[in-house]
Design an enzyme around this catalytic site. Structure first.
Site, PDB file in Angstrom:
ATOM      1  CB  ALA A  70      -0.938   0.007   1.194  1.00  0.00           C
ATOM      2  CB  THR A  71       4.310   2.065   1.109  1.00  0.00           C
ATOM      3  OG1 THR A  71       4.090   1.802   2.495  1.00  0.00           O
ATOM      4  CG2 THR A  71       5.278   3.228   0.958  1.00  0.00           C
ATOM      5  CG  ASN A 150      -2.578   3.633  10.573  1.00  0.00           C
ATOM      6  OD1 ASN A 150      -3.154   4.620  10.136  1.00  0.00           O
ATOM      7  ND2 ASN A 150      -1.313   3.675  10.940  1.00  0.00           N
ATOM      8  CB  THR A 238       9.189  -9.787 -13.150  1.00  0.00           C
ATOM      9  OG1 THR A 238      10.101  -9.523 -14.214  1.00  0.00           O
ATOM     10  CG2 THR A 238       8.682 -11.223 -13.239  1.00  0.00           C
ATOM     11  CB  CYS A 323       5.492   2.687   9.687  1.00  0.00           C
ATOM     12  SG  CYS A 323       3.839   3.285   9.899  1.00  0.00           S
TER      13      CYS A 323
END
Ligand code: PLP
Length: 383
Positions: A70-71, A150, A238, A323
């Site tokens: 999500a970052t 969050n 990829t 974080c």
């Protein structure tokens, strides 16, 4: 160890691990999904497309773009979208309680010559639509407001905010990381243009996420990276088939088992809150009537949450988001809500999930309240 930090990350469900294994070893479907000149490559590509449909279905969509988490999805939405729109205007609006992957992306935009308005949420953690209405300007090109927070679990009225923003010609993005898997999320009902989420908060693997982009959104975000043209050129590289397939299995399970799980989690959360409140002089941060099940932010008067955490044994929980653990000023989310100092310094974030039991809740509460009593002993509390 009693794990009460599901908002930081969840363990991968064993069914997810099994699905991923089928795409890793020499006997598995490990081929590059872009190598469609051969059968193994085509099979991998088919697996990715099946997974895409399944991940998108969880949010009521047909397609998503895969990212590393999500970052990255938030950065692509905020930076990529604002850059694509810069000729229309250079004003961006967000909320002070957003995740750093949105706030810091907005700071980067500020350095690029955009003007960013950061709105404050109210004491309950909600952004009043009225505040957004006042902040919107003719040159506002992008608004980013998260769905569930969050740290407090508080859910924003994204449908109302998005309607306002889009009605004034701005693109609306929402970070739905903590909402997907904890409440029903349908992009059609929310009326947003872009939505980010990530696998590791819903029992999938770390390192894979998704950005949903509304059909017909014009212009599309500018890519942040350049390379092999995968994901419509918006996110080259990829594709990690095993991560994507694991993400899809996590989404399948969330769709099938989610609603029953939410009721159980709501009950466990209420039980934990009641047990912790028994310590006396506590406050729940964030409006409980608006919070997703499983996220509880509880403040203890006269206690420094970081000291409490350093002494707490056998329970894994947090004083804020993982974080930015260690920020001495305390949580930016709680400060943005304008809460009294003790409700910021003394706040624990406890987050419950699929494997949390009632016994664990009782045991964790007993350990925390005993420690709170020890830390308060002999002191006069003034909160
Ligand atoms: N947004 C929110 C609200 C989060 O809680 C997180 C998780 O830490 C992120 C974004 C970042 O997600 P990821 O870890 O997939 O980069």
């Amino acid at each position: 160890m009693i794990y009460l930090d599901y908002a930081a990350t969840t363990p991968a469900d064993p069914r997810v691990v099994r699905a991923m294994q089928a795409h890793l070893g020499p006997d598995g479907l490990f081929a590059n999904p872009s190598a469609t000149s051969h059968a193994p490559g085509r099979q991998a590509a088919e697996a990715v497309e099946r997974a895409r449909a399944r991940v998108a279905a969880l949010i009521g969509a047909r397609e998503v773009l895969f990212t590393s988490g999500a970052t990255e999805a938030n950065n692509l939405a905020v930076l990529g979208m604002a850059r694509a729109l810069r000729r229309r205007g250079r004003h961006v609006v967000t909320c002070a309680s957003e995740h750093p992957s949105v706030l810091d992306a907005c700071r980067a935009l500020d350095r690029e010559g955009f003007e960013v308005t950061v709105l404050a949420p109210d004491e309950g953690g909600r952004l009043a639509p009225e505040r957004l209405r006042e902040a919107l300007r003719p040159d506002t090109v992008l608004v980013s407001v998260m769905l569930a927070n969050n740290e407090t679990g508080v859910v924003q009225d994204v449908a109302a905010l998005a309607e306002l923003a889009r009605g004034r010609g701005a693109v609306f993005h929402t970070d739905a990381v903590q909402a997907v898997g904890r409440m029903p999320v349908r992009v059609g009902d929310l009326g947003v243009d872009l939505l980010s989420f990530t696998a590791h908060k819903l029992y999938g693997p770390k390192g894979v996420g998704a950005l949903w982009i509304r059909d017909g959104l014009d212009p599309l975000p500018e890519p942040l990276m350049h390379g092999g043209g995968q994901e419509r050129g918006l996110r080259p590289g990829t594709l990690p088939t095993h991560q994507i397939v694991g993400f899809a299995e996590a989404c399948r399970i969330a769709a099938e088992e989610g609603p029953a799980e939410w009721a159980r989690l709501a009950e466990l959360t209420a039980r934990l809150e009641a047990r912790l409140a028994a310590a006396g002089m506590t406050a729940r941060n964030g409006d409980p009537a608006r919070a997703v099940p499983g996220i509880l932010n509880m403040a203890f008067c006269g206690v420094d949450a970081d000291v409490l955490l350093s002494l707490l044994e056998g329970v894994a929980c947090a004083s804020g988001a993982a974080c930015h653990a260690g920020d001495v000023r305390g949580s930016h989310v709680l400060r943005a809500m304008g809460l009294a100092q003790w409700r910021v310094r003394g706040a624990l974030r406890l987050s419950l999930g699929r494997y949390t039991t009632a016994e664990e809740v009782e045991e964790a509460a007993a350990r925390i309240t005993a420690l709170v009593a020890r830390l308060r002993a002999g002191r006069r509390l003034a909160c």
